[in-house]
Design an enzyme around this catalytic site. Structure first.
Site, PDB file in Angstrom:
ATOM      1  N   LYS A   1     -10.251   0.163   9.106  1.00 52.78           N
ATOM      2  CA  LYS A   1      -9.963   1.438   8.453  1.00 52.78           C
ATOM      3  C   LYS A   1     -11.115   2.397   8.740  1.00 52.78           C
ATOM      4  CE  LYS A   1      -7.977   2.310   3.890  1.00 52.78           C
ATOM      5  NZ  LYS A   1      -8.087   1.889   2.484  1.00 52.78           N
TER       6      LYS A   1
HETATM    7  C1  E4P Z   1      -5.652   3.422   0.400  1.00 54.41           C
HETATM    8  O1  E4P Z   1      -5.815   2.728   1.363  1.00 54.41           O
HETATM    9  C2  E4P Z   1      -6.647   3.618  -0.667  1.00 54.41           C
HETATM   10  O2  E4P Z   1      -7.379   2.427  -0.789  1.00 54.41           O
HETATM   11  C3  E4P Z   1      -6.047   3.892  -1.996  1.00 54.41           C
HETATM   12  O3  E4P Z   1      -4.649   3.961  -1.952  1.00 54.41           O
HETATM   13  C4  E4P Z   1      -6.728   4.952  -2.793  1.00 54.41           C
HETATM   14  O4  E4P Z   1      -6.089   5.068  -4.034  1.00 54.41           O
HETATM   15  P1  E4P Z   1      -6.739   5.858  -5.266  1.00 54.41           P
HETATM   16  O5  E4P Z   1      -6.608   7.312  -4.995  1.00 54.41           O
HETATM   17  O6  E4P Z   1      -5.903   5.439  -6.443  1.00 54.41           O
HETATM   18  O7  E4P Z   1      -8.170   5.408  -5.360  1.00 54.41           O
END
Ligand code: E4P
Length: 217
Positions: free
Chosen positions: A83
């Site tokens: 990522k």
């Molecule tokens: C996606 O890969 C992120 O880890 C995640 O969905 C972020 O979510 P949040 O905005 O609830 O922290």
């Protein structure tokens, strides 16, 4: 639509994997911190619980160091997806890793133009954050619809991974738009099971069955 779970909690992941609902896992540095475990160890544990892609995020800001971190992370298991953030250095890393056959998830996407750039850089997944868009008074789902249109216009293979999902309506809307994947916390995935008429019907069947005095076993 594929279901990824957005957590580094291995108990939750194991439970969902057993239900057959799980197609992959996403993590981020905040979720790793919450797990209290060593990053590399927890990603290795998660990779054993699912055959699907497990997103592990680099934390460097520059391309050269991102590549070094990705090298460590992708050695953990074959199903690690790297990522990277939606920055120029992140996209350079995305291009280099994708050319090398590694799955890359480009994260922190908040505009359709950013999603266009990620697709051009060869991303396997683009992660638009719908919940965080909603938090600032915008409609995150418009972003998903725009990205769907753009990717279909040019037949990009990048999968739209709807992230920052906060409630079942996000999942429903993402599915109606035709998003490829959604990632949500375990609690939101479990909420999808709930319906008061299911509970009422089940209670009625149980009460009537009780009256028969029978037992299946
Ligand atoms: C996606 O890969 C992120 O880890 C995640 O969905 C972020 O979510 P949040 O905005 O609830 O922290």
């Amino acid at each position: 639509m594929k279901f990824f779970v957005d957590t580094a909690d291995t108990n939750d992941i194991a439970e969902l994997a057993e239900s057959g609902l799980l197609d992959g896992v996403t993590t981020n540095p905040s979720l790793i911190a919450k797990s209290g475990k060593r990053f590399v160890d927890v990603v290795a544990e998660i990779c054993k619980l699912t055959h699907g892609p497990v997103s592990a995020e680099v934390v460097a800001m520059d391309h050269a160091t991102m590549m070094k971190e990705a090298e460590v992370l992708r050695k953990i298991a074959d199903n690690v997806a790297i990522k990277v953030p939606l920055t120029l250095d992140g996209l350079k890393t995305c291009k280099a890793l994708s050319d090398d056959g590694t799955l890359v998830n480009v994260t922190l996407c908040f505009s359709a133009n950013q999603a266009l750039l990620a697709a051009k850089a060869g991303a396997a997944f683009i992660s638009p954050f719908v919940g965080r868009w909603d938090d600032i008074g915008s409609d995150g789902m418009n972003l998903i619809a725009d990205i769907r249109t753009i990717y279909d216009n040019y037949a990009f293979g990048t999968e739209i991974l709807v992230a920052s999902v906060r409630h079942p309506i996000h999942v429903l809307e993402a599915a109606k738009i035709g998003a490829d994947v959604m990632t949500a916390p375990p609690a939101v995935i479990k909420m999808l099971l709930n319906h008061p008429l299911t509970d009422k019907g089940l209670a009625g069947f149980a009460a009537d069955w009780e009256k028969t005095g029978q037992s299946i076993l």
